[in-house]
Design a protein around this motif. Structure first.
Motif, PDB file in Angstrom:
ATOM      1  N   LEU A   1       0.828  -1.203   0.000  1.00 56.51           N
ATOM      2  CA  LEU A   1       0.000   0.000   0.000  1.00 56.51           C
ATOM      3  C   LEU A   1       0.864   1.255   0.000  1.00 56.51           C
ATOM      4  O   LEU A   1       0.567   2.241  -0.699  1.00 56.51           O
ATOM      5  N   GLU A   2       1.924   1.235   0.782  1.00 60.96           N
ATOM      6  CA  GLU A   2       2.828   2.388   0.797  1.00 60.96           C
ATOM      7  C   GLU A   2       3.477   2.582  -0.565  1.00 60.96           C
ATOM      8  O   GLU A   2       3.681   3.727  -1.012  1.00 60.96           O
ATOM      9  N   ALA A   3       3.766   1.488  -1.244  1.00 60.65           N
ATOM     10  CA  ALA A   3       4.345   1.579  -2.593  1.00 60.65           C
ATOM     11  C   ALA A   3       3.334   2.171  -3.571  1.00 60.65           C
ATOM     12  O   ALA A   3       3.696   2.978  -4.447  1.00 60.65           O
ATOM     13  N   PHE A   4       2.065   1.790  -3.461  1.00 55.54           N
ATOM     14  CA  PHE A   4       1.028   2.348  -4.336  1.00 55.54           C
ATOM     15  C   PHE A   4       0.923   3.864  -4.152  1.00 55.54           C
ATOM     16  O   PHE A   4       0.750   4.616  -5.117  1.00 55.54           O
ATOM     17  N   VAL A   5       1.022   4.318  -2.905  1.00 55.96           N
ATOM     18  CA  VAL A   5       0.912   5.750  -2.627  1.00 55.96           C
ATOM     19  C   VAL A   5       2.071   6.510  -3.272  1.00 55.96           C
ATOM     20  O   VAL A   5       1.894   7.618  -3.797  1.00 55.96           O
ATOM     21  N   ARG A   6       3.267   5.905  -3.281  1.00 63.71           N
ATOM     22  CA  ARG A   6       4.443   6.567  -3.864  1.00 63.71           C
ATOM     23  C   ARG A   6       4.442   6.521  -5.390  1.00 63.71           C
ATOM     24  O   ARG A   6       5.027   7.382  -6.044  1.00 63.71           O
TER      25      ARG A   6
END
Length: 673
Positions: A537-542
């Motif tokens: 999820l953190e990767a999707f946000v970035r």
């Protein structure tokens, strides 16, 4: 009117409203100006469940002013739901009396009731009539003069017999018992007093052919011998207990008893009887206790008239156990462990006791059937079993439709049903579309579920037979030979009245733990069931090629929190949906359409010309199988069970404008894309 046209569309505009001005305050202002109809609209916005007594009275008076006596009566009777405040009940009774004749309210039952008292019953009569009116019973009341109950019964020419009552209520108090303060022969004195009362019962039965409802005797709190009293069988205190017990035995199925001893304990002995009222007006029951006594007496009369409810319609998730079975799993629901788990077990055990006295138990749950039955079959702490349930309905249809089907299948009227659900929205839907069904408002804390159900009075019964204990089996047999009623009616207009707000934003760091939780446990409405953890999820946000939305839902009753998630990736001119899910507790409330509409808007901003989505069937997400089809997507591929769907933005435009449109009372807050 579209979403963008709706006056509640813009949250920013709504924030400029003076939140200190409540609907009731606005109503008061409008009423002072003589704008009664506008005042009614304002007051109705402020109505809660249960309603406030003051607001009920204001609505009743306003409807009376605009010459709408039926509504004036309805709101006057709603005082009963607001609590047991004597002054409010008095005012409600005056309003009800003034409007009832004009309204020509049809009564479920009309009955002649003679109220015979050993104390002043002038204030009790209106309380009884008001409580009975709420149950659909019109009472034609005869009231004996103070302390004349025995004379009226003994004199065959008395007004009692001229009245020819259907029911005789003996409103008597402990001070009228002919028992000494202390007896050397307590058994003899008790038997003598019991014979006196049963003799009066027999005389009424023979001369008036009326059903008798007797108030038993509330023990006093002033006891000169203190705790020693319970060791003295000859004390008046212990003899009074014995008289109550013997009268219960003698009553059998011929006489109904109102347990005033229990009621006085519920409200508190010192509140039940106020010496000041006795000294001033020979009022043996304090004014503040009269609404309680009136309600319980009316409930016993209703049972005698065959107006008790006999079937509980039970929700499952967060009603019979804590949590959502389809998302938390068998091991994750709260049942038997910890305070909440113990509360749900106690609630189930009480339901079993009701079943043993003949109350029918049914289930009505928005759930996959296979998930819903798991706790009944496999959970070691589950007290209710499938054989305890007369009819088990778990699907994704509206609850009003399913409740109609339950009534039809069991061949009982809707007015025999009581709906029990933790969700205030579902409760209000049932109230709106099935006014014949009674609805119990469960408190937020499950520890009080049992008490709330115990306080519900329309499960009173006038007798208990062996047949009653077999009732569930009988109704289960009926269910096996009946078909479910076809779905009828629509609830879209009701959802508009909920004033729902959908706050749609891109993911932010504070939301990610909840989003991960939702992705990890949501099964029913989850198109791909891809489980993304925090790192992903953190990767999707970035990653700027990803579009992500989280939806938070509120309505007039509660904030449901973050309930839906959508993740998509831009691939050239296509926006491909990777994850699309929604909590089952908001299924059917157009959340899915709102999410797609927002995705369309974002796709247009990015220059995309189409959306692409994938449906991967699982054992639990069948209810989402048509999600793309019903929103105008076209299926372009079927690869080993995985379906690929596309939506042409250039030809069709926004989802909401072209196909299934969300209700127009949504408020939307776009993210900062």
């Amino acid at each position: 009117m579209g979403i963008s046209d709706h006056p509640l569309m813009n949250i920013a505009r709504a924030q400029h409203l003076d939140s200190s001005v409540t609907p009731e305050t606005r109503g008061d202002t409008l009423r002072k100006k003589g704008q009664i109809e506008q005042a009614i609209e304002a007051y109705l916005e402020g109505v809660t469940t249960p309603p406030a007594a003051a607001l009920c009275l204001k609505l009743a008076r306003c409807y009376e002013q605009v010459e709408h006596p039926a509504e004036a009566c309805r709101w006057a009777l709603s005082i009963i739901d607001a609590g047991d405040d004597f002054t409010s009940w008095q005012a409600g009774w005056v309003l009800f009396q003034r409007n009832a004749l004009k309204a020509r309210r049809p009564a479920v039952r009309s009955v002649k009731v003679a109220l015979l008292g050993s104390y002043t019953t002038t204030q009790l009569g209106p309380m009884l009539c008001l409580a009975a009116g709420k149950l659909g019973i019109h009472i034609d009341l005869y009231e004996s003069r103070y302390g004349q109950y025995q004379q009226d019964i003994l004199d065959h020419k008395s007004g009692l017999y001229a009245f020819n009552p259907n029911i005789v209520v003996l409103a008597v108090h402990e001070g009228d018992l002919r028992l000494p303060d202390y007896s050397q022969r307590p058994e003899e004195d008790v038997q003598k007093e019991v014979r006196r009362w049963t003799g009066l019962w027999q005389m009424v039965a023979e001369r008036a052919r009326a059903r008798i409802v007797q108030h038993n005797f509330a023990l006093p709190c002033e006891v000169p011998t203190g705790h020693l009293t319970t060791r003295l069988s000859g004390s008046r205190y212990m003899m009074t207990q014995a008289v109550n017990a013997r009268l219960g035995e003698a009553a059998a199925n011929a006489v109904s008893l109102v347990d005033c001893e229990r009621l006085s304990s519920l409200i508190g002995k010192q509140r039940w009887r106020d010496p000041r009222y006795w000294n001033v007006s020979k009022q043996a029951v304090a004014l503040e206790a009269l609404p309680l006594l009136g309600r319980h007496t009316a409930a016993v009369i209703a049972a005698d008239l065959g107006l008790s409810r006999k079937c509980l319609v039970l929700d499952l998730d967060n009603t019979l156990w804590g949590g959502v079975i389809a998302e938390d799993g068998l091991a994750g629901i709260k049942l038997g462990q910890g305070p909440d788990g113990e509360a749900f077990v106690a609630f189930q055990e009480y339901l079993l006791k009701l079943k043993r006295k003949g109350v029918i138990l049914t289930v009505c749950s928005k759930n996959n059937h296979a998930d819903a039955i798991q706790p009944f079959e496999k959970h070691p702490e589950m007290r209710l079993k499938l054989q305890d349930i007369a009819l088990f309905v778990a699907n994704w249809e509206s609850k009003p439709d399913n409740i109609r089907a339950i009534a039809k299948t069991l061949q009982i009227g809707l007015d025999a049903l009581v709906f029990v659900d933790d969700n205030p929205v579902e409760r209000q839907i049932v109230r709106k579309f099935l006014p014949e069904v009674d609805v119990i408002s469960l408190p937020e804390d499950p520890s009080y579920y049992l008490r709330t159900l115990s306080d519900y009075l329309l499960l009173e019964t006038s007798s208990l037979t062996a047949e009653d204990t077999e009732r569930t089996g009988q109704y289960r047999a009926r269910a096996q030979i009946m078909e479910l009623e076809a779905t009828a009616g629509s609830i879209e207009d009701f959802y508009r009245s909920l004033r729902m707000q959908a706050i749609v934003t891109p993911f932010d760091a504070s939301q990610l733990p909840r989003i991960a939780q939702l992705i990890g446990k949501t099964n029913q409405f989850n198109l791909t069931t891809r489980r993304h953890g925090m790192a992903q999820l953190e990767a999707f946000v970035r990653d700027e090629t990803y579009v992500h939305f989280a939806l938070r839902l509120r309505d007039r009753y509660t904030d449901h929190g973050l309930v839906s998630v959508m993740i998509a990736r831009q691939q050239g001119d296509i926006l491909d949906i990777d994850t699309w899910l929604m909590s089952c507790r908001v299924i059917g409330r157009t959340v899915e359409t709102t999410m797609l509409e927002q995705l369309c808007r974002r796709a247009a901003q990015l220059g995309c010309t189409s959306l692409r989505g994938t449906y991967i069937p699982t054992q639990k997400n069948a209810m989402a199988a048509d999600a793309y089809a019903k929103h105008g997507f076209e299926r372009v591929a079927d690869n080993e069970g995985s379906e690929v769907w596309t939506y042409d933005l250039t030809a069709k435009g926004l989802i909401a404008n072209t196909f299934v449109k969300p209700v127009d009372s949504w408020e939307l807050a776009d993210g900062a894309h």
